[in-house]
Design an enzyme around this catalytic site. Structure first.
Site, short mmCIF file in Angstrom:
data_model
loop_
_atom_site.label_atom_id
_atom_site.label_comp_id
_atom_site.label_asym_id
_atom_site.label_seq_id
_atom_site.Cartn_x
_atom_site.Cartn_y
_atom_site.Cartn_z
N SER A 31 0.84 -1.20 0.00
CA SER A 31 0.00 0.00 0.00
C SER A 31 0.87 1.24 0.00
O SER A 31 1.96 1.24 0.58
CB SER A 31 -0.87 -0.01 1.25
OG SER A 31 -1.50 1.23 1.42
N TYR A 36 -1.79 -0.95 10.72
CA TYR A 36 -2.07 -1.54 9.40
C TYR A 36 -0.90 -1.28 8.44
O TYR A 36 -0.38 -2.20 7.81
CB TYR A 36 -3.37 -0.95 8.82
CG TYR A 36 -3.51 -1.20 7.33
CD1 TYR A 36 -3.71 -2.48 6.83
CD2 TYR A 36 -3.41 -0.15 6.41
CE1 TYR A 36 -3.81 -2.71 5.47
CE2 TYR A 36 -3.52 -0.37 5.05
CZ TYR A 36 -3.71 -1.65 4.58
OH TYR A 36 -3.79 -1.88 3.24
N LYS A 42 2.07 -3.86 6.64
CA LYS A 42 2.46 -3.95 5.23
C LYS A 42 3.97 -3.79 5.09
O LYS A 42 4.63 -4.51 4.32
CB LYS A 42 1.74 -2.87 4.41
CG LYS A 42 0.25 -3.09 4.27
CD LYS A 42 -0.05 -4.31 3.42
CE LYS A 42 -1.52 -4.62 3.34
NZ LYS A 42 -1.82 -5.89 2.66
P1 NAD Z 1 -11.00 -6.93 1.14
O1 NAD Z 1 -11.18 -6.93 2.60
O2 NAD Z 1 -12.17 -6.67 0.27
O3 NAD Z 1 -10.32 -8.30 0.68
C1 NAD Z 1 -9.47 -9.05 1.52
C2 NAD Z 1 -9.98 -10.48 1.50
O4 NAD Z 1 -9.12 -11.29 2.32
C3 NAD Z 1 -11.39 -10.63 2.06
O5 NAD Z 1 -12.17 -11.36 1.14
C4 NAD Z 1 -11.20 -11.38 3.37
O6 NAD Z 1 -12.32 -12.22 3.66
C5 NAD Z 1 -9.94 -12.16 3.10
N1 NAD Z 1 -9.13 -12.51 4.27
C6 NAD Z 1 -8.71 -11.71 5.26
N2 NAD Z 1 -7.96 -12.39 6.13
C7 NAD Z 1 -7.90 -13.67 5.68
C8 NAD Z 1 -7.25 -14.85 6.15
N3 NAD Z 1 -6.52 -14.86 7.27
N4 NAD Z 1 -7.41 -15.98 5.43
C9 NAD Z 1 -8.15 -16.01 4.30
N5 NAD Z 1 -8.77 -14.91 3.81
C10 NAD Z 1 -8.64 -13.76 4.49
O7 NAD Z 1 -9.83 -5.87 0.83
P2 NAD Z 1 -9.35 -5.28 -0.57
O8 NAD Z 1 -9.72 -3.85 -0.60
O9 NAD Z 1 -9.73 -6.15 -1.67
O10 NAD Z 1 -7.77 -5.32 -0.33
C11 NAD Z 1 -6.99 -6.42 -0.76
C12 NAD Z 1 -5.57 -6.22 -0.31
O11 NAD Z 1 -5.08 -4.98 -0.82
C13 NAD Z 1 -5.40 -6.15 1.20
O12 NAD Z 1 -4.21 -6.81 1.56
C14 NAD Z 1 -5.28 -4.67 1.47
O13 NAD Z 1 -4.54 -4.39 2.64
C15 NAD Z 1 -4.55 -4.19 0.23
N6 NAD Z 1 -4.81 -2.77 -0.07
C16 NAD Z 1 -6.10 -2.33 -0.19
C17 NAD Z 1 -6.34 -0.98 -0.44
C18 NAD Z 1 -7.75 -0.48 -0.55
O14 NAD Z 1 -7.96 0.72 -0.42
N7 NAD Z 1 -8.76 -1.29 -0.81
C19 NAD Z 1 -5.27 -0.09 -0.58
C20 NAD Z 1 -3.97 -0.58 -0.47
C21 NAD Z 1 -3.75 -1.93 -0.21
C1 UD1 Z 2 -6.94 5.53 3.62
C2 UD1 Z 2 -6.03 4.91 4.65
C3 UD1 Z 2 -4.79 4.37 3.97
C4 UD1 Z 2 -5.17 3.40 2.84
C5 UD1 Z 2 -6.07 4.16 1.87
C6 UD1 Z 2 -6.53 3.34 0.71
C7 UD1 Z 2 -6.50 6.24 6.64
C8 UD1 Z 2 -5.95 7.24 7.64
N1 UD1 Z 2 -5.67 5.91 5.63
O1 UD1 Z 2 -6.25 6.59 3.08
O2 UD1 Z 2 -3.98 3.70 4.89
O3 UD1 Z 2 -4.01 2.94 2.18
O4 UD1 Z 2 -7.23 4.61 2.59
O5 UD1 Z 2 -7.47 2.42 1.14
O6 UD1 Z 2 -7.59 5.75 6.79
N2 UD1 Z 2 -12.45 11.86 3.35
C9 UD1 Z 2 -13.47 12.71 3.72
N3 UD1 Z 2 -14.60 12.18 4.23
C10 UD1 Z 2 -14.78 10.84 4.40
C11 UD1 Z 2 -13.75 9.96 4.02
C12 UD1 Z 2 -12.58 10.52 3.51
O7 UD1 Z 2 -13.34 13.94 3.58
O8 UD1 Z 2 -15.86 10.42 4.90
C13 UD1 Z 2 -11.22 12.42 2.76
C14 UD1 Z 2 -9.95 12.11 3.52
O9 UD1 Z 2 -9.69 13.10 4.48
C15 UD1 Z 2 -8.92 12.09 2.37
C16 UD1 Z 2 -9.70 11.58 1.17
O10 UD1 Z 2 -11.08 11.81 1.48
O11 UD1 Z 2 -8.47 13.40 2.11
C17 UD1 Z 2 -9.50 10.10 0.90
O12 UD1 Z 2 -9.77 9.37 2.10
P1 UD1 Z 2 -9.77 7.77 2.12
O13 UD1 Z 2 -10.63 7.26 1.03
O14 UD1 Z 2 -10.10 7.36 3.51
O15 UD1 Z 2 -8.29 7.38 1.75
P2 UD1 Z 2 -6.89 7.82 2.42
O16 UD1 Z 2 -7.08 8.81 3.49
O17 UD1 Z 2 -5.99 8.20 1.32
#
Ligand code: NAD
Ligand code: UD1
Length: 336
Positions: A124, A148, A152
């Site tokens: 991330s 979190y 990572k």
């Molecule tokens: P998500 O929660 O939708 O998907 C994660 C999946 O992993 C879920 O289906 C959950 O049931 C499964 N899971 C969790 N722990 C498990 C375990 N111990 N064994 C088996 N399954 C398990 O999340 P996502 O948004 O699809 O994110 C996927 C990956 O990307 C994550 O590692 C997350 O940290 C990373 N990531 C997500 C974002 C984001 O904003 N969505 C941003 C940066 C990184």
């Molecule tokens: C969040 C996570 C980050 C993760 C990323 C992608 C936090 C502190 N950080 O970041 O670790 O990698 O999501 O999943 O949670 N905002 C509002 N109102 C809301 C929600 C968000 O104004 O109800 C604003 C936030 O202040 C920010 C922007 O929208 O400026 C994006 O927010 P968000 O979607 O939560 O992502 P990140 O803050 O970038």
């Protein structure tokens, strides 16, 4: 090629399964459904006309994992499984380390046992913390600000140590910026539990009438309109990045981090306006104080992924909000 997708029923995992199946890969998903529904995988089959194998199990269940690796003949692993809520990670840090780090350790041990050493890992942009400047390059210092993010970064470090111990491993550390959007069919998308923490699902739930108003966290940042700026990336572009990373691993690159972002930032208010245009609904909001831990501006330099993976994001903000709206309006209660 047979790919094991951990966490494949989740938001990014399900979209990646679509792209893998469409490209002809054989796919097996392992997921404990702790944050997802099996319905997502049924819809993946509906979209692609192909079915991923599904194993409902926890990644830390070594018996199941060892049996899977022994029996299925995987060629590579795409590893999404983990917990991802920043606020929750501050409340229950041990759960985060146990699941994210522990799950990855179990996975790598099972892979090593059968000699599979190609891994694409979901990292991330949060590993950068508050960057000194933008755009952010992969060689910028890492300094996550919550459990979190640290989980990572610890995993990245563990994978580096693993590579140092055995340089036949090939590992792509994909540092995602802000994934948004949904598959263009409107059949799969993000289905957060409870109140969404992230901006896009919150805006979408206000537009569809599930929540009354958006709270905009701060309008006094040093940005064009004072609200936070982020590099939003369409989840389909992100999914395609995983296929490019898998291709790259065949060239034995070792362990490499790649930013997956568009390289362009949008403010909160720009996202609200774009969403209003796409949905034809209004998104009422109140400006409130800053959210603790938030940073002003974050966007990627995606140059390395472009040069080495031949990957760039194709879809822009209009597609991101259009597809989010299609998913939200056709599935107001997610997969329920
Ligand atoms: P998500 O929660 O939708 O998907 C994660 C999946 O992993 C879920 O289906 C959950 O049931 C499964 N899971 C969790 N722990 C498990 C375990 N111990 N064994 C088996 N399954 C398990 O999340 P996502 O948004 O699809 O994110 C996927 C990956 O990307 C994550 O590692 C997350 O940290 C990373 N990531 C997500 C974002 C984001 O904003 N969505 C941003 C940066 C990184
Ligand atoms: C969040 C996570 C980050 C993760 C990323 C992608 C936090 C502190 N950080 O970041 O670790 O990698 O999501 O999943 O949670 N905002 C509002 N109102 C809301 C929600 C968000 O104004 O109800 C604003 C936030 O202040 C920010 C922007 O929208 O400026 C994006 O927010 P968000 O979607 O939560 O992502 P990140 O803050 O970038």
């Amino acid at each position: 090629m047979h790919i094991l997708v951990t966490g494949g029923a989740g938001y990014i995992g399900s979209h990646t399964c679509v792209e893998l199946l469409a490209a002809g890969y054989q796919v097996t998903v392992i997921d404990n459904l702790s944050n997802s529904k099996q319905a997502a995988l049924r819809r993946v089959s509906e979209i692609t006309g192909r079915e991923p194998d599904f194993v409902r199990a926890d990644l830390r269940d070594r018996m199941t994992l060892d049996a899977l690796f022994r029996d299925r003949g995987f060629d590579a692993v795409v590893h999404f499984a983990g917990r991802k809520a920043v606020g929750e990670s501050v409340q229950i840090p041990l759960e985060y380390y146990e699941n994210n780090v522990g799950g990855t350790l179990a996975l790598c041990k099972a892979m090593a046992k059968v000699g599979i050493r190609k891994l694409v890992f979901s990292s991330s942009a949060t590993v950068y913390g508050d960057p000194a400047s933008v755009p952010i390059r992969e060689d910028f210092p890492t300094c996550p600000t919550n459990p979190y993010g640290r989980s990572k970064l610890f995993i990245e470090e563990i994978l580096h140590d693993l590579y140092r111990s055995d340089d036949t491993w090939n590992i792509a550390l994909l540092r995602y910026f802000n994934p948004v959007g949904a598959h263009r069919s409107g059949r799969i998308g993000e289905d957060p539990n409870g109140v969404p923490n992230n901006l896009m699902p919150f805006i979408a739930q206000v537009a569809v009438g599930k929540r009354s108003r958006l709270r905009v966290f701060g309008d006094d940042y040093d940005t064009s309109d004072g609200t936070g700026v982020r590099d939003y990336i369409h989840v389909t572009d992100l999914a395609k990045g995983h296929l490019k990373a898998l291709e790259r691993l065949s060239a034995n690159p070792g362990i490499v981090p790649y930013n997956l972002g568009t390289g362009r930032g949008y403010s909160v208010l720009e996202m609200v306006r774009a969403f209003e245009r796409a949905s034809g609904r209004s998104v009422p909001f109140d400006i409130v104080g800053r959210r603790p831990g938030d940073i002003a501006i974050c966007y990627a330099d995606p140059g390395l992924a472009s040069a080495e993976l031949d990957w760039t994001a194709d879809l822009g903000i209009e597609e991101m909000v259009r597809d989010t709206w299609r998913w939200q309006s056709q599935n107001p209660d997610g997969y329920e």
